[in-house]
Design a protein around this motif. Structure first.
Motif, PDB file in Angstrom:
ATOM      1  N   THR A   1      90.725  35.984   1.151  1.00 32.86           N
ATOM      2  CA  THR A   1      91.373  36.152   2.526  1.00 32.86           C
ATOM      3  C   THR A   1      91.808  34.762   3.344  1.00 32.86           C
ATOM      4  OG1 THR A   1      89.264  36.659   3.893  1.00 32.86           O
ATOM      5  CG2 THR A   1      90.840  38.421   2.891  1.00 32.86           C
ATOM      6  N   GLY A   2      91.578  33.625   2.437  1.00 29.74           N
ATOM      7  CA  GLY A   2      91.670  32.224   2.971  1.00 29.74           C
ATOM      8  C   GLY A   2      90.640  31.589   3.773  1.00 29.74           C
ATOM      9  N   HIS A   3      89.626  32.018   3.259  1.00 30.16           N
ATOM     10  CA  HIS A   3      88.356  31.408   4.184  1.00 30.16           C
ATOM     11  C   HIS A   3      87.239  30.911   3.141  1.00 30.16           C
ATOM     12  CE1 HIS A   3      90.089  34.176   7.129  1.00 30.16           C
ATOM     13  NE2 HIS A   3      89.787  33.263   7.945  1.00 30.16           N
ATOM     14  N   PRO A   4      87.756  30.086   2.164  1.00 32.68           N
ATOM     15  CA  PRO A   4      86.703  29.466   1.054  1.00 32.68           C
ATOM     16  C   PRO A   4      85.868  28.591   1.858  1.00 32.68           C
ATOM     17  CG  PRO A   4      88.726  28.263   1.135  1.00 32.68           C
ATOM     18  CD  PRO A   4      89.151  29.202   1.955  1.00 32.68           C
ATOM     19  N   LEU A   5      84.559  28.515   1.115  1.00 34.27           N
ATOM     20  CA  LEU A   5      83.526  27.570   1.556  1.00 34.27           C
ATOM     21  C   LEU A   5      83.682  26.240   1.278  1.00 34.27           C
ATOM     22  CD1 LEU A   5      80.312  29.760   0.452  1.00 34.27           C
ATOM     23  CD2 LEU A   5      81.333  29.774   2.745  1.00 34.27           C
ATOM     24  N   ASP A   6      83.168  25.314   2.262  1.00 32.20           N
ATOM     25  CA  ASP A   6      83.480  23.971   1.876  1.00 32.20           C
ATOM     26  C   ASP A   6      82.390  23.383   0.793  1.00 32.20           C
ATOM     27  OD1 ASP A   6      81.006  23.641   3.176  1.00 32.20           O
ATOM     28  OD2 ASP A   6      82.196  22.905   5.036  1.00 32.20           O
ATOM     29  N   ALA A   7      82.373  22.228   0.348  1.00 30.88           N
ATOM     30  CA  ALA A   7      81.431  21.863  -0.811  1.00 30.88           C
ATOM     31  C   ALA A   7      79.959  22.031  -0.187  1.00 30.88           C
ATOM     32  CB  ALA A   7      81.678  20.461  -0.964  1.00 30.88           C
ATOM     33  N   HIS A   8      79.842  21.687   0.809  1.00 33.40           N
ATOM     34  CA  HIS A   8      78.238  21.745   1.299  1.00 33.40           C
ATOM     35  C   HIS A   8      77.720  23.146   1.409  1.00 33.40           C
ATOM     36  CE1 HIS A   8      74.566  21.106   3.682  1.00 33.40           C
ATOM     37  NE2 HIS A   8      74.868  21.736   4.701  1.00 33.40           N
ATOM     38  N   ALA A   9      78.638  24.174   1.944  1.00 32.68           N
ATOM     39  CA  ALA A   9      78.400  25.369   2.032  1.00 32.68           C
ATOM     40  C   ALA A   9      78.090  26.421   0.551  1.00 32.68           C
ATOM     41  CB  ALA A   9      79.432  26.372   2.843  1.00 32.68           C
ATOM     42  N   GLN A  10      79.140  25.540  -0.332  1.00 32.56           N
ATOM     43  CA  GLN A  10      78.777  26.120  -1.515  1.00 32.56           C
ATOM     44  C   GLN A  10      77.473  25.914  -2.147  1.00 32.56           C
ATOM     45  OE1 GLN A  10      82.204  25.317  -4.342  1.00 32.56           O
ATOM     46  NE2 GLN A  10      83.292  25.197  -2.808  1.00 32.56           N
ATOM     47  N   ARG A  11      77.007  24.718  -1.889  1.00 34.21           N
ATOM     48  CA  ARG A  11      75.786  24.245  -2.419  1.00 34.21           C
ATOM     49  C   ARG A  11      74.522  25.002  -1.984  1.00 34.21           C
ATOM     50  NH1 ARG A  11      78.170  19.137  -2.106  1.00 34.21           N
ATOM     51  NH2 ARG A  11      77.186  18.762  -0.217  1.00 34.21           N
ATOM     52  N   VAL A  12      74.728  25.340  -0.742  1.00 38.61           N
ATOM     53  CA  VAL A  12      73.936  26.050   0.257  1.00 38.61           C
ATOM     54  C   VAL A  12      73.577  27.577  -0.512  1.00 38.61           C
ATOM     55  CG1 VAL A  12      73.180  27.096   2.311  1.00 38.61           C
ATOM     56  CG2 VAL A  12      73.934  24.833   2.167  1.00 38.61           C
ATOM     57  N   LEU A  13      74.799  27.964  -0.739  1.00 38.42           N
ATOM     58  CA  LEU A  13      74.958  29.411  -1.201  1.00 38.42           C
ATOM     59  C   LEU A  13      74.481  29.552  -2.527  1.00 38.42           C
ATOM     60  CD1 LEU A  13      75.948  32.438  -1.348  1.00 38.42           C
ATOM     61  CD2 LEU A  13      78.247  31.529  -2.066  1.00 38.42           C
ATOM     62  N   GLN A  14      74.790  28.530  -3.564  1.00 39.26           N
ATOM     63  CA  GLN A  14      74.149  28.323  -4.819  1.00 39.26           C
ATOM     64  C   GLN A  14      72.552  28.254  -5.009  1.00 39.26           C
ATOM     65  OE1 GLN A  14      75.727  25.437  -8.001  1.00 39.26           O
ATOM     66  NE2 GLN A  14      73.851  24.668  -7.737  1.00 39.26           N
ATOM     67  N   ASP A  15      72.153  27.323  -3.871  1.00 42.42           N
ATOM     68  CA  ASP A  15      70.651  27.319  -3.837  1.00 42.42           C
ATOM     69  C   ASP A  15      70.089  28.650  -3.388  1.00 42.42           C
ATOM     70  OD1 ASP A  15      70.800  24.713  -4.830  1.00 42.42           O
ATOM     71  OD2 ASP A  15      70.462  23.928  -2.719  1.00 42.42           O
ATOM     72  N   SER A  16      70.639  29.247  -2.434  1.00 41.36           N
ATOM     73  CA  SER A  16      70.297  30.538  -1.947  1.00 41.36           C
ATOM     74  C   SER A  16      70.304  31.581  -3.004  1.00 41.36           C
ATOM     75  CB  SER A  16      71.126  31.074  -0.668  1.00 41.36           C
ATOM     76  OG  SER A  16      70.851  29.885   0.130  1.00 41.36           O
ATOM     77  N   VAL A  17      71.607  31.721  -3.683  1.00 38.42           N
ATOM     78  CA  VAL A  17      71.377  32.834  -4.740  1.00 38.42           C
ATOM     79  C   VAL A  17      70.300  32.701  -5.807  1.00 38.42           C
ATOM     80  CG1 VAL A  17      72.929  33.653  -6.442  1.00 38.42           C
ATOM     81  CG2 VAL A  17      73.646  33.335  -4.213  1.00 38.42           C
ATOM     82  N   VAL A  18      70.381  31.278  -6.222  1.00 37.01           N
ATOM     83  CA  VAL A  18      69.255  30.956  -7.130  1.00 37.01           C
ATOM     84  C   VAL A  18      67.706  31.392  -6.761  1.00 37.01           C
ATOM     85  CG1 VAL A  18      68.080  29.040  -8.555  1.00 37.01           C
ATOM     86  CG2 VAL A  18      70.752  29.262  -8.522  1.00 37.01           C
ATOM     87  N   ALA A  19      67.463  30.879  -5.472  1.00 33.91           N
ATOM     88  CA  ALA A  19      66.124  31.279  -5.069  1.00 33.91           C
ATOM     89  C   ALA A  19      65.924  32.764  -4.802  1.00 33.91           C
ATOM     90  CB  ALA A  19      66.057  30.467  -3.628  1.00 33.91           C
ATOM     91  N   LEU A  20      66.959  33.662  -4.358  1.00 36.27           N
ATOM     92  CA  LEU A  20      66.815  35.021  -4.425  1.00 36.27           C
ATOM     93  C   LEU A  20      66.422  35.515  -5.711  1.00 36.27           C
ATOM     94  CD1 LEU A  20      69.796  35.656  -1.717  1.00 36.27           C
ATOM     95  CD2 LEU A  20      67.267  36.382  -1.466  1.00 36.27           C
TER      96      LEU A  20
END
Length: 325
Positions: free
Chosen positions: A169-188
């Motif tokens: 819907t036109g609201h992609p994450l920036d590079a920093h937020a992508q890394r945070v999401l990646q680390d969070s999903v891996v940790a979960l």
């Protein structure tokens, strides 16, 4: 890898579907019993080094063959959540049917297969193994087994669903937020794996605790010290001796911030320094000490010794001889 902006596709050709998966995710082998109409709705995106897809497809079967894994430069872990309908997964000796709300983990470096019923909907997460090196034991133990989709695993899936929705819907994450999401999903997901799948505290741990890695590292230390005299000692020899893959070995060494090669050389240099500092050191030539510790070239030994200790091997020996005197 897919774009960080979510892409939505409607696919009406089985050949087109095969091309999308082969070029944007992983090469697979494909089969379907029916030659009639094929339909697929898919949304996919990249975040950090990972990729995620939400797809609803006509009945078909995909398989990761041995040749696919051997031709790949990198290994991935895949998490597969069943959202609607039913799928059947298999890896190694494990086979399981996934109903809605269930999930499984598998290793793309090993053959596997997934058979999807007509209209089945699933979310798939693709994680490079160097981003989730603690998952390997769990992938071995759980690959192809159905897990309950609750707790940490369900939270991770919900976060990925929100990523796909917002990106489309036109609201992609920036590079920093992508890394945070990646680390969070891996940790979960690591939490879910440690809890036997659910992440809710029940079941037997599927992910080996850190003590297991510590025991492996201790075994590596013992092996290296016992084989310093072997010039051919390498990461490949250590992995074979421990009956683990080279990738697993490198992941273990990441925990101590070194590569296998750097660690072996460090232990050789430490032992050389001890021998040259001992009373008997003056009775052995520097070349003899170097060759006895697996160095194939005396000049190379002298150079790396100087880099490590700030003086040549002969200067080191003379200094310690004066100290003893």
């Amino acid at each position: 890898m897919p774009s960080p902006h979510a892409t939505r596709l409607t696919v009406s050709s089985f050949d087109q579907w095969r091309e999308i998966i082969d070029t944007r995710f992983l090469p697979l082998d494909y089969a379907r019993e029916s030659h009639g109409r094929f339909h697929c709705e898919v949304s996919y995106a990249r975040f950090g080094a990972c990729a995620v897809a939400d797809m609803q497809v006509s009945a078909h079967r995909v398989a990761r063959l041995r040749r696919h894994a051997e031709d790949s430069d990198a290994g991935f872990f895949k998490v597969f959540w069943q959202l609607h309908g039913r799928s059947r997964v298999a890896q190694r000796e494990h086979q399981a049917a996934l109903d809605p709300g269930m999930w499984t983990l598998y290793d793309t470096a090993q053959p596997y297969s997934i058979e999807l019923d007509d209209g089945a909907r699933a979310m798939v997460l693709l994680v490079p193994q160097d981003q989730a090196y603690g998952w390997r034991d769990a992938a071995t133990a759980m690959g192809g087994q159905a897990q309950r989709g609750e707790g940490a695993a369900r939270i991770a899936m919900s976060a990925l669903g929100a990523l796909l929705h917002d990106s489309s819907t036109g609201h992609p994450l920036d590079a920093h937020a992508q890394r945070v999401l990646q680390d969070s999903v891996v940790a979960l997901m690591e939490t879910a794996l440690r809890s036997g799948g659910s992440g809710g505290g029940g079941g037997q741990p599927a992910l080996a605790p850190s003590r297991a890695d510590e025991a492996r590292l201790q075994r590596i230390h013992e092996l290296v010290d016992a084989r310093l005299h072997e010039p051919e000692l390498s990461a490949q020899h250590l992995a074979a001796a421990l009956n683990i893959s080279r990738r697993t070995l490198y992941n273990l060494f990441r925990e101590i911030g070194q590569t296998p090669h750097a660690y072996i050389q460090s232990r050789r240099l430490r032992q050389a320094a001890l021998r040259l500092a001992q009373d008997g050191g003056v009775q052995r030539s520097i070349t003899e000490v170097a060759f006895a510790l697996g160095f194939a070239d005396a000049a190379h030994f002298s150079r790396v010794f100087h880099e490590r200790f700030g003086m040549s091997p002969s200067q080191w020996r003379q200094r310690h001889a004066a100290t003893r005197a």
